[in-house]
Design an enzyme around this catalytic site. Structure first.
Site, PDB file in Angstrom:
ATOM      1  N   PRO A 269       0.819  -1.224   0.000  1.00 29.11           N
ATOM      2  CA  PRO A 269       0.000   0.000   0.000  1.00 29.11           C
ATOM      3  C   PRO A 269       0.848   1.267   0.000  1.00 29.11           C
ATOM      4  O   PRO A 269       0.338   2.358  -0.247  1.00 29.11           O
ATOM      5  CB  PRO A 269      -0.846  -0.123   1.274  1.00 29.11           C
ATOM      6  CG  PRO A 269      -0.247  -1.205   2.078  1.00 29.11           C
ATOM      7  CD  PRO A 269       0.600  -2.051   1.197  1.00 29.11           C
TER       8      PRO A 269
ATOM      9  N   GLU B 243       3.152  -7.764   8.869  1.00 29.51           N
ATOM     10  CA  GLU B 243       3.150  -6.296   8.771  1.00 29.51           C
ATOM     11  C   GLU B 243       4.016  -5.791   7.614  1.00 29.51           C
ATOM     12  O   GLU B 243       4.228  -4.596   7.463  1.00 29.51           O
ATOM     13  CB  GLU B 243       3.628  -5.673  10.090  1.00 29.51           C
ATOM     14  CG  GLU B 243       2.678  -5.891  11.259  1.00 29.51           C
ATOM     15  CD  GLU B 243       1.270  -5.379  10.989  1.00 29.51           C
ATOM     16  OE1 GLU B 243       1.129  -4.202  10.632  1.00 29.51           O
ATOM     17  OE2 GLU B 243       0.319  -6.175  11.127  1.00 29.51           O
TER      18      GLU B 243
ATOM     19  N   ARG C  99      -3.482 -10.445 -19.891  1.00 32.81           N
ATOM     20  CA  ARG C  99      -4.465 -10.276 -20.976  1.00 32.81           C
ATOM     21  C   ARG C  99      -3.942  -9.387 -22.093  1.00 32.81           C
ATOM     22  O   ARG C  99      -4.488  -9.382 -23.179  1.00 32.81           O
ATOM     23  CB  ARG C  99      -5.803  -9.768 -20.436  1.00 32.81           C
ATOM     24  CG  ARG C  99      -5.753  -8.389 -19.858  1.00 32.81           C
ATOM     25  CD  ARG C  99      -7.054  -8.040 -19.149  1.00 32.81           C
ATOM     26  NE  ARG C  99      -8.168  -7.807 -20.061  1.00 32.81           N
ATOM     27  CZ  ARG C  99      -8.329  -6.698 -20.796  1.00 32.81           C
ATOM     28  NH1 ARG C  99      -7.440  -5.726 -20.737  1.00 32.81           N
ATOM     29  NH2 ARG C  99      -9.366  -6.571 -21.602  1.00 32.81           N
TER      30      ARG C  99
ATOM     31  N   ASP D  83     -10.517  -1.117 -24.535  1.00 30.85           N
ATOM     32  CA  ASP D  83     -10.676  -1.143 -23.086  1.00 30.85           C
ATOM     33  C   ASP D  83     -10.911   0.232 -22.505  1.00 30.85           C
ATOM     34  O   ASP D  83     -10.458   1.227 -23.047  1.00 30.85           O
ATOM     35  CB  ASP D  83      -9.379  -1.636 -22.425  1.00 30.85           C
ATOM     36  CG  ASP D  83      -9.265  -3.130 -22.437  1.00 30.85           C
ATOM     37  OD1 ASP D  83     -10.277  -3.798 -22.622  1.00 30.85           O
ATOM     38  OD2 ASP D  83      -8.132  -3.613 -22.241  1.00 30.85           O
TER      39      ASP D  83
HETATM   40  N1  ADE Z   1      -0.545  -5.307   0.159  1.00 27.85           N
HETATM   41  C1  ADE Z   1      -1.395  -4.922   1.134  1.00 27.85           C
HETATM   42  N2  ADE Z   1      -2.200  -3.957   0.711  1.00 27.85           N
HETATM   43  C2  ADE Z   1      -1.869  -3.711  -0.589  1.00 27.85           C
HETATM   44  C3  ADE Z   1      -2.341  -2.813  -1.576  1.00 27.85           C
HETATM   45  N3  ADE Z   1      -3.323  -1.946  -1.333  1.00 27.85           N
HETATM   46  N4  ADE Z   1      -1.758  -2.839  -2.798  1.00 27.85           N
HETATM   47  C4  ADE Z   1      -0.751  -3.693  -3.044  1.00 27.85           C
HETATM   48  N5  ADE Z   1      -0.260  -4.559  -2.161  1.00 27.85           N
HETATM   49  C5  ADE Z   1      -0.821  -4.581  -0.930  1.00 27.85           C
END
Ligand code: ADE
Length: 248
Positions: free
Chosen positions: A89, A116, A154, A169
């Site tokens: 994230p 974590e 794809r 697309d």
């Molecule tokens: N791992 C945990 N959350 C994630 C996310 N939002 N994007 C990519 N990998 C992740």
């Protein structure tokens, strides 16, 4: 193209990559998805791959050694090195542009965190970039890796039965897709727009472009602000806005 996934849950990736368009791309030899489990590189009896964070705090982190060895083993399986992407994230947001960039590579290595996350030194020394699939937290990188594999798979030439479907697309060209209809022509939910049954291909193309522009204006003005509109696009969008305001 070859995509390797470093994951504690290889069965998750194997099941995702075996179905649908990506499964077919693998059967056609256009794409190879392989997995490598860092646990296979743990050296103690318990096959430990995690450790407590220094400084305290909740949860565990993936330790350096099993990840380093899993990556080295994966890199050694092909002549040229693969780009190493950590799913996180904290990464840059995945976009269709980034997917197209990945799809042009011969090799891609996706590293999936659990717990974590991973020791920061892995990211500093072994990872080329970090990618997020959105502003929310998953319990691991596997779902995000599956998203990358699907979007990249794809696009491999020959993966889609109709090459035009990738060109049409959403996001290709920076706009959302237009609406689509199939049989029946009319039912309790309404009628298919007349123009789509006219057989007039120039009119159909114009209608679709207008709908794509209009939808992007309504739903994703942020995307619209980033595309350069030619004269026709400006005219079509103006038409769409006028018609939209007339019925609103
Ligand atoms: N791992 C945990 N959350 C994630 C996310 N939002 N994007 C990519 N990998 C992740």
């Amino acid at each position: 193209m070859r995509i390797d996934v470093i994951t504690l849950f290889p069965e998750f990736i194997d099941s995702c990559a075996g179905i649908g368009v990506v499964g077919r791309a693998q059967e056609r030899g256009l794409l190879q998805v392989s997995t490598c489990n860092p646990r296979d590189f743990a050296t103690d009896n318990h096959r430990t791959v995690d450790g407590r964070p220094f400084g305290g705090g909740p949860g565990m982190l993936m330790t350096i050694d099993p990840l380093r060895d899993a990556l080295a083993s994966t890199q050694a399986q092909a002549a040229q090195p693969g780009r190493v992407v950590y799913m996180s994230p904290q990464g840059a947001r995945l976009s269709q542009e980034k997917v197209e960039e990945f799809a042009r590579l011969d090799r891609l290595i996706l590293l999936c965190g659990r717990y974590e996350g991973v020791d920061e030194r892995v990211l500093e020394n072994l990872v080329d970039e970090e990618i997020s699939i959105g502003d929310y937290v998953l319990s691991g990188g596997e779902l995000a890796a599956a998203v990358v594999i699907d979007a990249v798979g794809r696009l491999q030439e020959g993966a889609l039965n109709d090459a035009q479907s990738a060109e049409q697309d959403s996001f290709t060209g920076g706009l959302l897709d237009c609406p689509h209809y199939t049989r029946p022509v009319e039912d309790e939910f309404g009628k298919v727009p007349e123009v789509l049954m006219s057989g007039d291909h120039a009119m159909i193309r114009r209608w679709r472009r207008k709908q794509a522009l209009g939808r992007t204006w309504l739903r994703r003005p942020d995307l619209l602000a980033r595309v350069e509109l030619d004269d026709e696009a400006r005219t079509l969008l103006e038409e769409f806005r006028r018609e939209y305001r007339a019925v609103k």
